[in-house]
Structures are given as structure tokens and as C-alpha cells.
Design a protein around this motif. Structure first.
Motif, PDB file in Angstrom:
ATOM      1  N   GLY A   1       0.787  -1.227   0.000  1.00  0.00           N
ATOM      2  CA  GLY A   1       0.000   0.000   0.000  1.00  0.00           C
ATOM      3  C   GLY A   1       0.816   1.273   0.000  1.00  0.00           C
ATOM      4  N   LYS A   2       2.141   1.179   0.082  1.00  0.00           N
ATOM      5  CA  LYS A   2       2.979   2.372   0.155  1.00  0.00           C
ATOM      6  C   LYS A   2       3.685   2.613  -1.181  1.00  0.00           C
ATOM      7  N   PRO A   3       3.667   3.845  -1.698  1.00  0.00           N
ATOM      8  CA  PRO A   3       4.443   4.142  -2.907  1.00  0.00           C
ATOM      9  C   PRO A   3       5.925   4.157  -2.592  1.00  0.00           C
ATOM     10  N   ILE A   4       6.722   3.618  -3.505  1.00  0.00           N
ATOM     11  CA  ILE A   4       8.174   3.574  -3.326  1.00  0.00           C
ATOM     12  C   ILE A   4       8.856   3.899  -4.649  1.00  0.00           C
ATOM     13  N   PHE A   5      10.114   4.340  -4.553  1.00  0.00           N
ATOM     14  CA  PHE A   5      10.975   4.504  -5.711  1.00  0.00           C
ATOM     15  C   PHE A   5      12.027   3.403  -5.693  1.00  0.00           C
ATOM     16  N   TYR A   6      12.293   2.818  -6.871  1.00  0.00           N
ATOM     17  CA  TYR A   6      13.344   1.820  -6.974  1.00  0.00           C
ATOM     18  C   TYR A   6      14.074   1.969  -8.307  1.00  0.00           C
ATOM     19  N   LEU A   7      15.254   1.380  -8.384  1.00  0.00           N
ATOM     20  CA  LEU A   7      16.002   1.305  -9.627  1.00  0.00           C
ATOM     21  C   LEU A   7      15.634   0.010 -10.338  1.00  0.00           C
ATOM     22  N   SER A   8      15.675   0.030 -11.653  1.00  0.00           N
ATOM     23  CA  SER A   8      15.450  -1.179 -12.436  1.00  0.00           C
ATOM     24  C   SER A   8      16.643  -1.321 -13.372  1.00  0.00           C
ATOM     25  N   THR A   9      17.548  -2.260 -13.060  1.00  0.00           N
ATOM     26  CA  THR A   9      18.845  -2.265 -13.734  1.00  0.00           C
ATOM     27  C   THR A   9      19.110  -3.468 -14.637  1.00  0.00           C
TER      28      THR A   9
END
Length: 402
Positions: free
Chosen positions: A249-257
Motif C-alpha cells: 500500500g505504500k508508494p516507493i521509488f526503486y532502480l530497475s537495472t
């Protein structure tokens, strides 16, 4: 790991950078602040309109990161919320054959080293030494890392041709903008140490002088990874575009490598990495030997850039200005114990019956998705309930928005 080996690794990784690091991890350019005394504020433009409000600061998470509020998970980075980027230390090494390797460090299986370098602690990655999923390196006397093998070709033209409307997914054609050879993996073990490091490559066999021409942001994607916004050996930094997703339920930022599937790598703007096909993918999350956590991607979620419930690959391919497919991730640090930057993909779709009944909506919680799967509202694109299909994506988490 013995104290001697741990100390040696600490000194070696600190020395192998050979470049100035980021002075202080922080969040810059947060966007508009909320009114005084308000617990919410407008969302930064990098996630609007998928999120219109976020938690204001000070927040409970500043007392305990498990509480509601923003958390900078990758403390080695500088996050720009308005532009949706992270700036990380740029690390220089080389192959045994002599070519220069430029990479970033995002995760490690040793908790002490994770704290030391300001990266994510990822204990499950310890199960990574399967097949060619793990490569090796050694440390020179000057502290530099020499990788035994593993090359990436950054010259291919990144392209995705959507399928015919209304089903943009699967695409008619897809080419990742960077392709690893059979020996390339972001997972690395050094010398006799037990720790495994997640070190995605961002450029290969490119001179420092050439990369310094990209310090102001005019990058050449035939020389660097597609997510690179700026790269600057002179400053010792690289700035990468972040991806918006959700976890419980929480928005997150991540890298996609990296990804071990060409189509997924192209959709993610990541490096196609065949060596990651060696990772196991069919075990349960808490099983001994499971190196990856789960990530859900919807094929046919709601579309329309102004639709507050939009989600999925169809939307990402057809809705101009979208922030990607809004994938749903499993456990991350501060929320669960089973985080790994390696994610086994659960590709799912809404059933025709669910769509006909108007049930299709935006989902942000893995348990919620599994519940819908148990009810027969959502199914795997391979048929049956949601399940992994053998696709692994390297997605280090960077920042928890709420």
C-alpha cells in the motif's frame, strides 16, 4: 566472515572507488510543502497524478522508519523527488582483460557493510551463487576491484513496439538498450569474503574523459545504461532515473537495472542479463535457497493518464506521460524481513469476468493481489493463480515515499 576479511573488504571497497563520493545522503527538491500543521502535502511531480498527496514532514517515520512517512532507504544516494532521480557514487574497476568497468553499489548481504556504505541489507541474496548468476572479483593492492569476467554492450538501440490497441502488451517487438554477455551478472563476490555485492554496471570500456562530457546531462545511451541521466567521473557520481511502484500500500521509488528476459528488460529500460536465468524462481519466499522476492506486473490494468486507478503494462505503453506500469513489490527494508533486490516476476491479468463486472482497479498490496487471485478475479498470464514464470528483475529499492 572473519574480522580480518571484513576489514579488508571495507578498506578495499572504500579505496576502489578512486573518486570523490557523495558528501551527504539526503533528499533534495522535495516539491511543494503542505500548509502549516497539515499531515499531508502535494505529491512531487515525478509521481503526480498517480499520487496526488504524500505524507508531510515531520513524520512518524523520523522517529521509527517502520512508521508512516518517507524513508531514504539507500543512504548513499541523493534523491530528487521532483525529477524522480537518485545520484549515487560512481565506482570504477576493471576486467581482468583490462577494460574499464563503471558501476554502482546498491545492496550487500552483510549488515555491517550495508550500514558502512549506505546501501540495502539483502541477506537473501546470499543464495545467489547458482550457475552464472554470481561473478567473482579480486582486490588489487591499490584497492581497485578487478572482475574476472562480465561485459555489457550498451550500443543497441532501445526500442519497444506496442501491440495493436487495446492490447499494447505483449509488444510486437522489443530490444533492450544494453545487453550483458553470458558471464555478466550484477552480483559479485570478492576474493575469499562471504559477502555478495549488487553492483549493476552503468558503462563499460568508456574513458573517463568521454564520460566527463556527460556531467551536465547530455548522455550518450550507446555508451551508458538507459536509466542514466548524468554521469560524471570528475565528481564521482552518476544520476539514474527511478521507477515508481508500491509495496503493501505504500508508494516507493526503486532502480530497475537488469532483467533475464529481453522483452522485460526493454520495457524496464534495463540491461538484458541472461546469466540471471540461473537464479531459482519457483520456491516460496521463506524457503532456504530462495534468492529473490516477488514483484507483480499487471498486463491489462485500467488505462488513461487521468484515471486515478490506472496501472499495468498496457497503460505504460499507451498512456503518454505515465510513470510506468506501477508494479507491486513484496517486502522491502522497514516493512518486511525478506527483501532482495532480485525480484521474481508474477505477471498477472484481470479476468474477462472481473472486467465485465467492473472490478478492475489499481492494486498496491501483494496480499491484496493474492486474495484477488484466490477469488479468481486475477490470474497469471500463464493461466491459473498468480505465479512466477522464470523472469528475474534486479530492482534495488531507494526511497519509501510514505
Amino acid at each position: 566472515m572473519t574480522p580480518y576479511i571484513r576489514s579488508s573488504l571495507c578498506l578495499a571497497l572504500a579505496g576502489m572507488v578512486g573518486l570523490p563520493g557523495i558528501a551527504q545522503a539526503t533528499v533534495v527538491n522535495r516539491g511543494k510543502e503542505g500548509p502549516p500543521l497539515s499531515e499531508i502535502r502535494p505529491a512531487p511531480k515525478s509521481i503526480y497524478p498517480d499520487q496526488t498527496t504524500v505524507t508531510a514532514q515531520p513524520s512518524p517515520s523520523e522517529v521509527d522508519p517502520a512508521f508512516l512517512g518517507p524513508v531514504l532507504l539507500m543512504k548513499s544516494g541523493i534523491v530528487d523527488l521532483e525529477n524522480g532521480t537518485v545520484t549515487l557514487p560512481l565506482r570504477r574497476g576493471r576486467l581482468a582483460s583490462g577494460q574499464t568497468v563503471w558501476s554502482v553499489l546498491t545492496d550487500v548481504t552483510d549488515e555491517g557493510l550495508a550500514k558502512l556504505y549506505g546501501v540495502n541489507y539483502a541477506p537473501k541474496m546470499a543464495y545467489g551463487p547458482t550457475g552464472k548468476a554470481l561473478r567473482k572479483g579480486h582486490i588489487e593492492q591499490d584497492g581497485s576491484i578487478v572482475f574476472e569476467s562480465g561485459k555489457v554492450d550498451f550500443s543497441p538501440e532501445h526500442s519497444v513496439t506496442p501491440g495493436a490497441a487495446p492490447n499494447a502488451f505483449p509488444p510486437k517487438a522489443a530490444q533492450a538498450g544494453s545487453v550483458g554477455d553470458a558471464n555478466y551478472s550484477p552480483m559479485v563476490r570478492l576474493d575469499d569474503g562471504n559477502a555478495i555485492f549488487n553492483m549493476p554496471m552503468v558503462s563499460f570500456n568508456t574513458s573517463e574523459a568521454t564520460l566527463n562530457q556527460m556531467c551536465d546531462g547530455d548522455v550518450d545511451n550507446k555508451l551508458v545504461e538507459d536509466k542514466v541521466v548524468k554521469i560524471c567521473p570528475r565528481d564521482g557520481t552518476v544520476t539514474l532515473k527511478l521507477t515508481l511502484g508500491y509495496t503493501f500500500g505504500k508508494p516507493i521509488f526503486y532502480l530497475s537495472t537488469e532483467a533475464n528476459d529481453m522483452t522485460i528488460a526493454a520495457l524496464e529500460g534495463a540491461t538484458y542479463t541472461p546469466a540471471l536465468k540461473s537464479l531459482p524462481f519457483a520456491l516460496e519466499d521463506a524457503s532456504v535457497g530462495e534468492a529473490a522476492e516477488r514483484i507483480y506486473a499487471f498486463a491489462n490494468g485500467p488505462t488513461g493518464i487521468d484515471n486515478p486507478f490506472r496501472q499495468g503494462v498496457n497503460s505504460a505503453l499507451s498512456d503518454a506521460g505515465s510513470h510506468g506500469p506501477l508494479n507491486v513489490l513484496g517486502g522491502i527494508p522497514t516493512i518486511n524481513l525478506d527483501y532482495s533486490p532480485m525480484w521474481r516476476l508474477f505477471p498477472v491479468k484481470w479476468t474477462d469476468a472481473s472486467i465485465a463486472k467492473g472490478y478492475r482497479t489499481k492494486m498496491t498490496d501483494a496480499i491484496q493481489i493474492e486474495d484477488a487471485g484466490a477469488r479468481g478475479l486475477i490470474e497469471s498470464i500463464a493461466g491459473g493463480p498468480p505465479k512466477p514464470v522464470g523472469i528475474i528483475i534486479n530492482c534495488p529499492v531507494v526511497y519509501r515515499v510514505n
